[in-house]
Write a protein that holds these residues in place. Structure first.
Motif, PDB file in Angstrom:
ATOM      1  N   PHE A 235     -10.175 -10.430   4.272  1.00 17.21           N
ATOM      2  CA  PHE A 235      -9.502  -9.127   4.264  1.00 17.21           C
ATOM      3  C   PHE A 235     -10.483  -8.065   4.750  1.00 17.21           C
ATOM      4  CE2 PHE A 235      -7.361 -11.750   1.207  1.00 17.21           C
ATOM      5  CZ  PHE A 235      -6.023 -11.432   1.341  1.00 17.21           C
ATOM      6  N   GLY A 236     -10.015  -7.194   5.629  1.00 16.12           N
ATOM      7  CA  GLY A 236     -10.854  -6.118   6.126  1.00 16.12           C
ATOM      8  C   GLY A 236     -10.067  -4.825   6.258  1.00 16.12           C
ATOM      9  N   TYR A 237     -10.639  -3.723   5.796  1.00 18.80           N
ATOM     10  CA  TYR A 237      -9.950  -2.435   5.854  1.00 18.80           C
ATOM     11  C   TYR A 237     -10.951  -1.319   5.591  1.00 18.80           C
ATOM     12  CZ  TYR A 237     -10.055  -3.645   0.889  1.00 18.80           C
ATOM     13  OH  TYR A 237     -10.473  -4.057  -0.362  1.00 18.80           O
ATOM     14  N   THR A 238     -10.535  -0.114   5.919  1.00 17.86           N
ATOM     15  CA  THR A 238     -11.327   1.077   5.619  1.00 17.86           C
ATOM     16  C   THR A 238     -10.640   1.842   4.496  1.00 17.86           C
ATOM     17  OG1 THR A 238     -11.943   1.214   7.946  1.00 17.86           O
ATOM     18  CG2 THR A 238     -12.390   3.138   6.602  1.00 17.86           C
TER      19      THR A 238
ATOM     20  N   LYS B 294     -14.147   3.086   9.750  1.00 16.19           N
ATOM     21  CA  LYS B 294     -14.192   3.539  11.134  1.00 16.19           C
ATOM     22  C   LYS B 294     -15.658   3.828  11.487  1.00 16.19           C
ATOM     23  CE  LYS B 294     -10.775   6.404  13.052  1.00 16.19           C
ATOM     24  NZ  LYS B 294      -9.835   7.414  12.916  1.00 16.19           N
ATOM     25  N   ASP B 295     -16.170   2.803  12.280  1.00 17.82           N
ATOM     26  CA  ASP B 295     -17.614   2.867  12.492  1.00 17.82           C
ATOM     27  C   ASP B 295     -17.985   3.374  13.896  1.00 17.82           C
ATOM     28  OD1 ASP B 295     -20.206   1.263  13.316  1.00 17.82           O
ATOM     29  OD2 ASP B 295     -20.194   1.547  11.151  1.00 17.82           O
ATOM     30  N   PRO B 296     -19.035   4.206  14.038  1.00 18.15           N
ATOM     31  CA  PRO B 296     -19.374   4.761  15.360  1.00 18.15           C
ATOM     32  C   PRO B 296     -19.673   3.672  16.377  1.00 18.15           C
ATOM     33  CG  PRO B 296     -20.523   5.991  13.655  1.00 18.15           C
ATOM     34  CD  PRO B 296     -19.861   4.824  12.986  1.00 18.15           C
ATOM     35  N   LYS B 297     -20.308   2.577  15.934  1.00 18.90           N
ATOM     36  CA  LYS B 297     -20.655   1.526  16.896  1.00 18.90           C
ATOM     37  C   LYS B 297     -19.407   0.937  17.521  1.00 18.90           C
ATOM     38  CE  LYS B 297     -25.124   0.172  15.018  1.00 18.90           C
ATOM     39  NZ  LYS B 297     -25.995  -0.933  14.581  1.00 18.90           N
ATOM     40  N   CYS B 298     -18.355   0.817  16.733  1.00 14.78           N
ATOM     41  CA  CYS B 298     -17.107   0.287  17.271  1.00 14.78           C
ATOM     42  C   CYS B 298     -16.549   1.223  18.333  1.00 14.78           C
ATOM     43  CB  CYS B 298     -16.093   0.087  16.153  1.00 14.78           C
ATOM     44  SG  CYS B 298     -16.514  -1.270  15.037  1.00 14.78           S
TER      45      CYS B 298
ATOM     46  N   HIS C  20       0.825  -1.215   0.000  1.00 18.70           N
ATOM     47  CA  HIS C  20       0.000   0.000   0.000  1.00 18.70           C
ATOM     48  C   HIS C  20       0.860   1.266   0.000  1.00 18.70           C
ATOM     49  CE1 HIS C  20      -3.830  -2.016   0.246  1.00 18.70           C
ATOM     50  NE2 HIS C  20      -3.339  -2.821   1.170  1.00 18.70           N
ATOM     51  N   ALA C  21       1.990   1.241   0.700  1.00 13.38           N
ATOM     52  CA  ALA C  21       2.900   2.392   0.647  1.00 13.38           C
ATOM     53  C   ALA C  21       3.392   2.600  -0.777  1.00 13.38           C
ATOM     54  CB  ALA C  21       4.076   2.179   1.594  1.00 13.38           C
TER      55      ALA C  21
ATOM     56  N   LEU D 252      -6.829   2.527   5.610  1.00 16.43           N
ATOM     57  CA  LEU D 252      -5.892   2.790   4.517  1.00 16.43           C
ATOM     58  C   LEU D 252      -5.894   4.250   4.090  1.00 16.43           C
ATOM     59  CD1 LEU D 252      -6.336  -0.407   2.310  1.00 16.43           C
ATOM     60  CD2 LEU D 252      -4.587   0.098   4.029  1.00 16.43           C
ATOM     61  N   ASP D 253      -6.891   5.001   4.507  1.00 18.09           N
ATOM     62  CA  ASP D 253      -6.881   6.433   4.195  1.00 18.09           C
ATOM     63  C   ASP D 253      -5.763   7.162   4.954  1.00 18.09           C
ATOM     64  OD1 ASP D 253      -8.998   6.451   2.369  1.00 18.09           O
ATOM     65  OD2 ASP D 253     -10.466   6.417   3.991  1.00 18.09           O
ATOM     66  N   GLY D 254      -5.160   6.473   5.924  1.00 18.94           N
ATOM     67  CA  GLY D 254      -3.987   7.027   6.572  1.00 18.94           C
ATOM     68  C   GLY D 254      -2.718   6.821   5.767  1.00 18.94           C
ATOM     69  N   ILE D 255      -2.771   5.917   4.779  1.00 22.34           N
ATOM     70  CA  ILE D 255      -1.618   5.645   3.912  1.00 22.34           C
ATOM     71  C   ILE D 255      -1.735   6.389   2.595  1.00 22.34           C
ATOM     72  CG2 ILE D 255      -0.419   3.834   2.602  1.00 22.34           C
ATOM     73  CD1 ILE D 255      -1.094   1.896   4.816  1.00 22.34           C
ATOM     74  N   TYR D 256      -2.938   6.385   2.006  1.00 21.94           N
ATOM     75  CA  TYR D 256      -3.132   7.023   0.698  1.00 21.94           C
ATOM     76  C   TYR D 256      -3.368   8.520   0.884  1.00 21.94           C
ATOM     77  CZ  TYR D 256      -3.374   2.397  -1.345  1.00 21.94           C
ATOM     78  OH  TYR D 256      -3.066   1.132  -1.765  1.00 21.94           O
ATOM     79  N   LYS D 257      -2.432   9.313   0.403  1.00 26.37           N
ATOM     80  CA  LYS D 257      -2.521  10.770   0.517  1.00 26.37           C
ATOM     81  C   LYS D 257      -3.205  11.309  -0.737  1.00 26.37           C
ATOM     82  CE  LYS D 257      -0.073  10.140   4.210  1.00 26.37           C
ATOM     83  NZ  LYS D 257      -0.753  10.046   5.523  1.00 26.37           N
TER      84      LYS D 257
END
Length: 516
Positions: A476-479, A272-276, A190-191, A445-450
């Protein structure tokens, strides 16, 4: 690391570490664990021209030598990366172009072909790019990005309006970034994709990118590097341990004790879900609970045995050896493994309460694994065991293929009999240690993709996975782009009819019920 200056081009090589070797040997026949990353995006044709893509690909292959290395196998315990240094930027462009392919295929066709068709990668092709031919986008209302600088001297304001409109027309594109798993892990993949789109969708013209390639080649290869690690170090060398006789014995005891704690009696039948935030867990922890509850609702397996699931642990924070620029590639393996064990039954009432309690248990177990003070020696012990197992199986596979394999002689028939191995711990009843499923949890992954660094492109779809071994299953699980994405990869012929489909259906219903 060895460098040879007697031949042209200069050749560098190093032996694989034990973790790399344990990934390489099982991959040889059918490409088990070969990774892919698919990204769907919108862009103008000029922004994704074949020449521009090739130049960006060449720049990144220069920065990350393992991507264009080859593998030479001398023995099961002596397998080497071999890298021929590029003699010029033109050499880099030529070699990059030989490792790109354009196909008139949809996203699903590209992925299916990679996973289920003939193997794409090989010992002489450790990475590859596959792109779809551009298609007209249905999202015509989207504002167009600025066009790439025109190659001619005429400015865009002097061009006829029709030419400007045509140059700004958006098209749909799909790309598959393909790489061997023994080169690196998901974080490296991803980087790399972020850097790829940062160059492709950045403000530099095609000529400026070629100039950048030339300058970066000169920085690295204008003179022969001396006493540097051109190829990234193996995982074990990045987190070394000063072994003593006592420390080796202590590590062996700790590793065996940790393995004896792994009790799991659940397994899919083969053929990133509010319930979590409200419940104090991450999406990753919640996905362990999703799999646990989905399986329990299927009524699979004995009720008295727990479910064990495994996942990857990022080991980069534990590295004590740091590379220096410009030889600071992030393409290397940096993963260990940990397990989460949860009950295999559900209460008759208030399943939601049980779900979030198990998500918190998963979070607690994940945190304990990451903060274990013996994680470094334990990683070395696991790497050693996986390496030895892979070498044994690799040799057995080769002998079976040649027709020379014969079953090992039972200990009772050996002459003279081999002395039994001294046990590290007192004997105890062996508990089942079947893992129900593996989870690859990539986080946000939005923390990796600028995205703001490549405004000329718009990424909208991301799917990742790998070719699976017989009987394997990986969720596989990701945001990404503010949404939760989950996908399931598995060996279609390795499970009883309908069981995976039933599990997937119940998993999706759990996501809707508890996370929706």
């Amino acid at each position: 690391m060895q460098a040879s200056t007697s031949t042209t081009p200069t050749r560098f090589e190093r032996k694989m570490g034990e973790t790399e070797l344990s990934y390489y040997l099982p991959s040889r026949q059918t490409g088990v664990n070969d990774m892919y990353l698919h990204l769907g995006f919108r862009a103008t044709k000029a922004q994704v021209s074949s020449e521009r893509v090739k130049t960006v690909w060449a720049i990144l292959r220069l920065r990350h030598p393992l991507l264009c290395a080859s593998v030479h196998m001398h023995d099961y315990g002596d397998i080497r990366f071999v890298y021929d240094a590029p003699t010029s930027s033109e050499d880099l462009l030529k070699e990059a172009g030989e490792n790109i392919e354009y196909r008139a295929k949809s996203k699903d066709e590209l992925i299916d072909g990679y996973l289920n068709g003939e193997r794409t990668l090989s010992n002489t092709r450790l990475s590859y790019l596959i792109l779809s031919e551009p298609r007209a986008t249905s999202n015509s209302s989207m504002p167009s990005p600025p066009p790439s600088p025109a190659p001619s001297n005429r400015t865009s304001s002097e061009q006829p309006q029709s030419e400007q409109d045509a140059s700004q027309e958006l098209f749909e594109h799909d790309i598959l970034i393909c790489a061997m798993h023994f080169l690196g892990d998901g974080m490296a993949l991803h980087a790399f994709a972020n850097d790829f789109f940062g160059l492709l969708g950045g403000q530099s013209s095609d000529e400026q990118l070629k100039q950048q390639l030339s300058e970066e080649w000169k920085e690295r290869w204008g003179s022969l590097p001396q006493d540097v690690s051109v190829l990234p170090s193996a995982l074990e060398d990045n987190m070394p341990v000063k072994w003593s006789r006592l420390r080796r014995a202590a590590a062996a005891v700790d590793f065996e004790m940790s393995q004896q704690k792994l009790v799991g009696g659940q397994a899919f039948p083969r053929r990133k879900d509010p319930k979590c935030k409200e419940n104090g867990v991450s999406i990753s922890a919640a996905l362990f609970a999703v799999c646990n509850v989905a399986w329990a609702r299927m009524g699979g397996g004995p009720k008295d045995l727990p479910s064990m699931m495994y996942s990857a642990l990022n080991l980069r924070p534990y590295f004590t050896v740091k590379p220096t620029a410009p030889w600071n590639s992030y393409w290397f393996l940096a993963i260990g493994y940990f397990n989460v064990i949860l009950p295999n039954f559900l209460p008759q009432e208030n399943v939601a309460k049980a779900f979030w309690h198990r998500a918190r248990l998963a979070k607690e177990q994940s945190t304990l694994a990451a903060k274990n003070p013996l994680i470094v020696p334990r990683t070395h012990e696991m790497a050693r065991e996986r390496s030895q197992r892979s070498q044994k199986w690799g040799k057995e596979d080769d002998e079976k293929e040649k027709g020379t394999w014969s079953p090992p002689t039972p200990p009772s028939e050996q002459s003279p009999p081999s002395p039994p191995r001294e046990p590290v711990l007192p004997a105890r009843a062996k508990a089942p240690s079947a893992a129900l499923i593996g989870l690859s949890l990539l986080g946000n992954l939005d923390g990796i993709y600028k995205h703001l660094t490549f405004p000329a492109l718009e990424l909208h779809t991301l799917t990742t996975g790998s070719r699976q071994r017989n009987g394997a299953m990986l969720l596989f699980g990701y945001t990404f782009k503010g949404k939760l994405w989950i996908s399931l990869g598995y060996d279609k012929n390795g499970f009883a009819d309908g069981v995976v489909e039933k599990f997937w259906d119940k998993s999706l219903k759990c996501v809707d019920e508890f996370l929706g």
